[in-house]
Design an enzyme around this catalytic site. Structure first.
Site, short mmCIF file in Angstrom:
data_model
loop_
_atom_site.label_atom_id
_atom_site.label_comp_id
_atom_site.label_asym_id
_atom_site.label_seq_id
_atom_site.Cartn_x
_atom_site.Cartn_y
_atom_site.Cartn_z
CG HIS A 298 -1.94 -1.06 1.22
ND1 HIS A 298 -3.27 -0.81 1.46
CD2 HIS A 298 -1.86 -2.39 1.00
CE1 HIS A 298 -3.96 -1.94 1.39
NE2 HIS A 298 -3.11 -2.92 1.12
CB SER A 299 0.66 4.46 -1.74
OG SER A 299 1.42 5.65 -1.79
#
Length: 206
Positions: A81-82
């Site tokens: 996930h960023s």
């Protein structure tokens, strides 16, 4: 390289991995083996290579003469996930729900690159190797280790996260092995020198 799947006539848990791979983004060298006594070893792509979605085009590259133990996992970029976003929620994946552009879907995760495994690498039981990692020739990954960083050639690592335990040989021997690259020899030449390789007779190989 033999075209058969099973190297041993009465063993259906160990396979020549190259001969069961269909995904063009998984590249496996000759004689590399995978053993699975829990699940069907021929389903390696499904059970062991995770989050390798076609949209990302990331690759799993495994060299020759590697030994991959039961349950080893290779986890790719789409599992991330960023962390540069203010939220770790993967909004771009749900572009339909949030009226976003589908072309931006890869913004949902941090892309760390391919997984590259060298030659003659032993990946231990249920080890986990993360995206972006390169493992050098002759390295050993301990059971249930989680590899988050590159591993130098002929280095034994273990733990969570995986850390170096020791080198397998002196630096002089490592340099020699990396120079001769025995895994690239012809099958006949390897057959002639199996005893020396097995016994560690480095002086004979010189």
């Amino acid at each position: 390289m033999p075209q058969k799947i099973y190297p041993r006539s009465k063993d259906r848990e160990t396979i020549y991995l190259k001969n069961v791979i269909s995904n063009p983004n998984i590249i496996v060298g000759d004689y590399t083996i995978y053993n699975d006594f829990v699940k069907e070893p021929r389903e390696f792509e499904k059970n062991n290579v995770l989050y390798q979605y076609p949209i990302n085009q990331d690759k799993l590259i495994i060299g020759k003469f590697c030994s991959i133990a039961c349950g080893a996992k290779f986890i790719f970029n789409s599992a991330n996930h960023s962390l540069s976003s203010l939220s770790t929620y993967p909004f771009p994946i749900f572009f339909e729900e949030w009226n976003l552009d589908v072309k931006d879907i890869k913004n949902a995760w941090d892309n760390k690159g391919d997984i590259v495994i060298g030659n003659d690498v032993w990946v231990g039981y249920e080890a986990v190797i993360l995206a972006g990692v390169t493992i050098g020739d002759g390295a050993v990954i301990g059971a249930r280790a989680v590899v988050t960083k590159n591993i130098p050639p002929y280095t034994i690592v273990g733990g969570v996260p995986a850390k170096p335990i020791r080198k397998r040989f002196s630096q002089e021997t490592i340099d020699f092995l990396l120079k001769i690259k025995w895994w690239n020899w012809s099958e006949e030449h390897i057959r002639q020198h199996i005893t020396e390789i097995q016994l560690g007779n480095i002086e004979y190989l010189r």
